[in-house]
Scaffold this active site. Structure first.
Site, PDB file in Angstrom:
ATOM      1  N   GLY A 199       5.454  -4.720  -8.841  1.00 28.40           N
ATOM      2  CA  GLY A 199       4.933  -6.060  -8.565  1.00 28.40           C
ATOM      3  C   GLY A 199       5.522  -7.156  -9.426  1.00 28.40           C
ATOM      4  O   GLY A 199       4.862  -8.178  -9.658  1.00 28.40           O
ATOM      5  N   SER A 200       6.770  -6.989  -9.861  1.00 30.19           N
ATOM      6  CA  SER A 200       7.339  -8.077 -10.673  1.00 30.19           C
ATOM      7  C   SER A 200       7.579  -9.323  -9.815  1.00 30.19           C
ATOM      8  O   SER A 200       7.481 -10.446 -10.317  1.00 30.19           O
ATOM      9  CB  SER A 200       8.621  -7.626 -11.379  1.00 30.19           C
ATOM     10  OG  SER A 200       9.634  -7.338 -10.452  1.00 30.19           O
ATOM     11  N   ASN A 201       7.861  -9.132  -8.530  1.00 33.48           N
ATOM     12  CA  ASN A 201       7.990 -10.311  -7.645  1.00 33.48           C
ATOM     13  C   ASN A 201       6.632 -10.974  -7.417  1.00 33.48           C
ATOM     14  O   ASN A 201       6.534 -12.199  -7.380  1.00 33.48           O
ATOM     15  CB  ASN A 201       8.619  -9.907  -6.308  1.00 33.48           C
ATOM     16  CG  ASN A 201      10.126  -9.831  -6.407  1.00 33.48           C
ATOM     17  OD1 ASN A 201      10.790 -10.834  -6.636  1.00 33.48           O
ATOM     18  ND2 ASN A 201      10.670  -8.629  -6.273  1.00 33.48           N
ATOM     19  N   GLU A 252      15.787 -12.415  -7.662  1.00 32.78           N
ATOM     20  CA  GLU A 252      14.601 -12.317  -6.794  1.00 32.78           C
ATOM     21  C   GLU A 252      13.461 -13.151  -7.365  1.00 32.78           C
ATOM     22  O   GLU A 252      12.767 -13.858  -6.634  1.00 32.78           O
ATOM     23  CB  GLU A 252      14.147 -10.854  -6.664  1.00 32.78           C
ATOM     24  CG  GLU A 252      15.123  -9.975  -5.913  1.00 32.78           C
ATOM     25  CD  GLU A 252      14.578  -8.569  -5.706  1.00 32.78           C
ATOM     26  OE1 GLU A 252      13.447  -8.425  -5.243  1.00 32.78           O
ATOM     27  OE2 GLU A 252      15.300  -7.598  -6.031  1.00 32.78           O
ATOM     28  N   LEU A 254       6.849  -0.989   0.884  1.00 34.12           N
ATOM     29  CA  LEU A 254       7.737   0.037   1.429  1.00 34.12           C
ATOM     30  C   LEU A 254       7.246   0.650   2.727  1.00 34.12           C
ATOM     31  O   LEU A 254       7.815   1.618   3.214  1.00 34.12           O
ATOM     32  CB  LEU A 254       7.965   1.129   0.371  1.00 34.12           C
ATOM     33  CG  LEU A 254       8.523   0.591  -0.960  1.00 34.12           C
ATOM     34  CD1 LEU A 254       8.768   1.716  -1.940  1.00 34.12           C
ATOM     35  CD2 LEU A 254       9.802  -0.217  -0.730  1.00 34.12           C
ATOM     36  N   HIS A 272      14.470  -8.593   0.127  1.00 30.99           N
ATOM     37  CA  HIS A 272      15.286  -7.378   0.125  1.00 30.99           C
ATOM     38  C   HIS A 272      16.391  -7.533  -0.922  1.00 30.99           C
ATOM     39  O   HIS A 272      17.036  -8.587  -0.983  1.00 30.99           O
ATOM     40  CB  HIS A 272      15.892  -7.155   1.518  1.00 30.99           C
ATOM     41  CG  HIS A 272      16.633  -5.861   1.628  1.00 30.99           C
ATOM     42  ND1 HIS A 272      15.987  -4.650   1.776  1.00 30.99           N
ATOM     43  CD2 HIS A 272      17.950  -5.588   1.552  1.00 30.99           C
ATOM     44  CE1 HIS A 272      16.891  -3.678   1.819  1.00 30.99           C
ATOM     45  NE2 HIS A 272      18.093  -4.223   1.687  1.00 30.99           N
ATOM     46  N   ASN A 324       9.856 -11.140   3.964  1.00 30.97           N
ATOM     47  CA  ASN A 324      10.146  -9.947   3.169  1.00 30.97           C
ATOM     48  C   ASN A 324      11.301 -10.273   2.236  1.00 30.97           C
ATOM     49  O   ASN A 324      12.205 -11.022   2.599  1.00 30.97           O
ATOM     50  CB  ASN A 324      10.555  -8.798   4.106  1.00 30.97           C
ATOM     51  CG  ASN A 324      10.946  -7.535   3.345  1.00 30.97           C
ATOM     52  OD1 ASN A 324      10.229  -7.098   2.443  1.00 30.97           O
ATOM     53  ND2 ASN A 324      12.095  -6.954   3.680  1.00 30.97           N
ATOM     54  N   LEU A 371       6.128   0.249   6.909  1.00 33.98           N
ATOM     55  CA  LEU A 371       6.323  -0.592   8.087  1.00 33.98           C
ATOM     56  C   LEU A 371       4.993  -1.282   8.386  1.00 33.98           C
ATOM     57  O   LEU A 371       3.951  -0.639   8.431  1.00 33.98           O
ATOM     58  CB  LEU A 371       6.748   0.288   9.264  1.00 33.98           C
ATOM     59  CG  LEU A 371       7.332  -0.412  10.489  1.00 33.98           C
ATOM     60  CD1 LEU A 371       8.604  -1.174  10.129  1.00 33.98           C
ATOM     61  CD2 LEU A 371       7.634   0.598  11.589  1.00 33.98           C
ATOM     62  N   ASP A 425      14.009  -4.904   8.172  1.00 34.30           N
ATOM     63  CA  ASP A 425      15.089  -5.718   7.589  1.00 34.30           C
ATOM     64  C   ASP A 425      15.950  -6.453   8.612  1.00 34.30           C
ATOM     65  O   ASP A 425      17.093  -6.787   8.321  1.00 34.30           O
ATOM     66  CB  ASP A 425      16.005  -4.845   6.708  1.00 34.30           C
ATOM     67  CG  ASP A 425      15.255  -4.226   5.537  1.00 34.30           C
ATOM     68  OD1 ASP A 425      14.289  -4.840   5.065  1.00 34.30           O
ATOM     69  OD2 ASP A 425      15.648  -3.129   5.112  1.00 34.30           O
TER      70      ASP A 425
END
Ligand code: GAR
Length: 231
Positions: free
Chosen positions: A11-13, A182, A93, A112, A110, A95, A153
């Site tokens: 969860g760094s983003n 990011e 991670l 990536h 999302n 769907l 993606d």
């Protein structure tokens, strides 16, 4: 704009979003919900520390994985209850169920860790992406943020940022430099969406008013000169 974050890992983003919007000074958005795909992950701790509602997918709580069909109504209910306007997949991670994708079309992004459409698709996540980039001998990789469609993606691209691959890189060093980008790109893009500076047009293309980037800096020499700054 009310933001819901779906996360599977550290969860760094997510933290980059919390730092800018919930704990920082940007009033354009606020994280109001975090849904983890498993219990005990650091993302959920980060949500709790920021006093944001945190939930876990029901399928993750069932060791036999028998209740996956419960995830769809669960996601819809949580997102509706918290009046989420933009869903952010930040290291998620799984769907997303097709019905949820359709409901949030143009309102779900999302992040990536590569320049899509290269090095994306099912199974291409985290370290595997960087290993594949290195194995192929790429000289440039980067970060992509895209609207989520029903295929992994493949949705329309909102923003990308390049990261040079250095001769001495291994997957860890490359992942670290990509992750730094990011953490800057994701909050900048969320802020731009919240300020209505970018959106998915009815023709399926992403339209910006102005640019995310200062063009003259974007054109600068790869390395420290590259900056991300909303104009
Ligand atoms: C990030 O590098 C993100 O781009 C990647 O997982 C990491 C999550 O880190 N996502 C994917 O690979 C999705 N295909 P975080 O949990 O520290 O934000």
């Amino acid at each position: 704009m009310r933001i819901g974050v779906l996360a599977s890992g550290s969860g760094s983003n997510l933290q980059a979003l919390l730092d800018r919007f919930n704990l920082g000074a940007d009033p354009a958005a606020r994280v109001v919900l975090v849904i983890g795909s498993r219990p005990g992950i650091r993302s959920l701790e980060r949500a709790a520390a920021a006093t944001v509602r945190a939930e876990v997918l029901p399928s993750a709580l069932d060791p036999a994985g028998q209740v996956a069909e419960e995830d769809e109504p669960f996601l819809r209910r949580c997102l509706a209850e918290t009046e989420v306007e933009l869903v952010v997949l930040a290291g998620y991670l799984r769907l997303v169920p097709a019905a949820v994708v359709r409901e949030y079309w143009g309102r779900m992004i999302n992040i990536h860790p590569a320049l899509l459409p290269s090095f994306g698709g099912q199974g291409m996540y985290g370290r595997r992406v960087h290993e594949a980039v290195l194995a192929r001998g790429c000289k440039v990789t980067g970060v992509t943020i895209h609207f989520v469609s029903e295929e992994y993606d493949r949705g329309p691209v909102v923003a990308q940022w390049p990261v040079p691959v250095l001769e001495e890189d291994d997957a860890s060093s490359l992942a670290g430099r990509v992750l730094e980008v990011e953490h800057r790109l994701l909050p900048a893009v969320v802020s731009a969406i919240a300020r209505r500076r970018v959106a998915l047009a009815p023709d399926g293309r992403v339209r910006w008013t102005g640019s995310l980037f200062r063009t003259e800096r974007f054109a600068a020499v790869p390395g420290e000169g590259w900056t991300i700054e909303p104009e």
